[in-house]
Design a protein around this motif. Structure first.
Motif, PDB file in Angstrom:
ATOM      1  N   GLY A 100       0.801  -1.225   0.000  1.00 44.79           N
ATOM      2  CA  GLY A 100       0.000   0.000   0.000  1.00 44.79           C
ATOM      3  C   GLY A 100       0.834   1.274   0.000  1.00 44.79           C
ATOM      4  N   PHE A 101       2.158   1.100   0.014  1.00 44.51           N
ATOM      5  CA  PHE A 101       3.024   2.287   0.164  1.00 44.51           C
ATOM      6  C   PHE A 101       2.869   3.268  -0.999  1.00 44.51           C
ATOM      7  N   CYS A 102       2.858   2.756  -2.216  1.00 46.76           N
ATOM      8  CA  CYS A 102       2.764   3.646  -3.375  1.00 46.76           C
ATOM      9  C   CYS A 102       1.428   4.405  -3.368  1.00 46.76           C
ATOM     10  N   ASP A 103       0.354   3.714  -3.019  1.00 38.76           N
ATOM     11  CA  ASP A 103      -0.957   4.383  -2.949  1.00 38.76           C
ATOM     12  C   ASP A 103      -0.955   5.449  -1.856  1.00 38.76           C
ATOM     13  N   GLU A 104      -0.288   5.142  -0.757  1.00 40.31           N
ATOM     14  CA  GLU A 104      -0.201   6.101   0.344  1.00 40.31           C
ATOM     15  C   GLU A 104       0.505   7.382  -0.124  1.00 40.31           C
ATOM     16  N   ARG A 128       2.548   6.854 -10.136  1.00 40.03           N
ATOM     17  CA  ARG A 128       2.403   5.614 -10.910  1.00 40.03           C
ATOM     18  C   ARG A 128       2.658   5.832 -12.404  1.00 40.03           C
ATOM     19  N   LYS A 129       2.720   7.092 -12.832  1.00 37.29           N
ATOM     20  CA  LYS A 129       2.973   7.375 -14.256  1.00 37.29           C
ATOM     21  C   LYS A 129       4.455   7.287 -14.612  1.00 37.29           C
ATOM     22  N   CYS A 130       5.320   7.178 -13.604  1.00 37.81           N
ATOM     23  CA  CYS A 130       6.771   7.113 -13.864  1.00 37.81           C
ATOM     24  C   CYS A 130       7.092   5.885 -14.696  1.00 37.81           C
ATOM     25  N   ARG A 135      15.065   8.371  -9.549  1.00 37.84           N
ATOM     26  CA  ARG A 135      14.398   7.264 -10.254  1.00 37.84           C
ATOM     27  C   ARG A 135      14.400   6.002  -9.380  1.00 37.84           C
ATOM     28  N   THR A 136      15.532   5.738  -8.737  1.00 33.57           N
ATOM     29  CA  THR A 136      15.624   4.553  -7.874  1.00 33.57           C
ATOM     30  C   THR A 136      14.644   4.658  -6.700  1.00 33.57           C
ATOM     31  N   GLN A 158       7.366   2.249  -5.561  1.00 31.56           N
ATOM     32  CA  GLN A 158       6.435   1.422  -6.346  1.00 31.56           C
ATOM     33  C   GLN A 158       6.498  -0.055  -5.919  1.00 31.56           C
ATOM     34  N   TYR A 159       7.683  -0.514  -5.516  1.00 29.23           N
ATOM     35  CA  TYR A 159       7.817  -1.905  -5.060  1.00 29.23           C
ATOM     36  C   TYR A 159       7.277  -2.108  -3.639  1.00 29.23           C
TER      37      TYR A 159
END
Ligand code: SF4
Ligand code: SF4
Length: 139
Positions: free
Chosen positions: A17-21, A32-34, A56-57, A63-64
């Motif tokens: 859930g980290f990316c959504d957070e 998420r567009k990256c 970028r990293t 995202q992971y």
């Protein structure tokens, strides 16, 4: 990438859930567009002097779901908040504000080293002083 920079991803430690957070926080909307083009890192003044720092990293790690690794990493305190990455990003990923969100979470959840936080003002003052001296010398 050198052998010492290869990161082991531990599946049990991932937070899906980290990316959504981060996406729900101010400025995080386009994360998420990256598509990992690297344009942000190519123009980053911090990356140009320290290859351990790469926006970028960091976006990939978010995202992971590598929540703990990202929030406890000292590299999130290296960004100078210049917005060059955002200005160059073809996908309008606002990495500078994403960095603000990461720092906010790192402080809120106790990942940020207290000693480093106490020195933040001093870091900023020294950086501004150096910039001022260089600008004056260039005139
Ligand atoms: S420039 Fe934008 S799309 Fe390219 S890697 Fe950086 S954040 Fe991702
Ligand atoms: S805002 Fe941070 S990550 Fe973006 S270019 Fe400036 S120093 Fe680099």
């Amino acid at each position: 990438m050198s052998a010492e920079n290869v990161e082991v991803i531990v599946a049990e430690k991932l937070d899906p859930g980290f990316c959504d957070e981060i996406a729900s926080m101010p400025g995080g909307g386009n994360i998420r567009k990256c598509f990992a083009c690297g344009t942000c890192a190519a123009g980053c003044p911090v990356t140009s002097i320290d290859d351990e720092y790469n926006c970028r990293t960091i976006i990939r790690q978010i995202q992971y779901g590598m929540r703990e690794e990202v929030l406890k990493s000292p590299v999130i305190w290296l960004c100078v908040m210049c917005y060059r990455c955002y200005a160059r990003c073809p996908q309008q990923v606002n990495f500078t504000d994403i960095m603000r969100a990461l720092r906010h979470l790192a402080v809120k959840e106790g990942y940020a080293p207290v000693e480093m936080l106490n020195k933040e003002d001093e870091f900023d003052k020294k950086a501004h002083q150096l910039r001022r001296e260089m600008v004056k010398k260039a005139q």
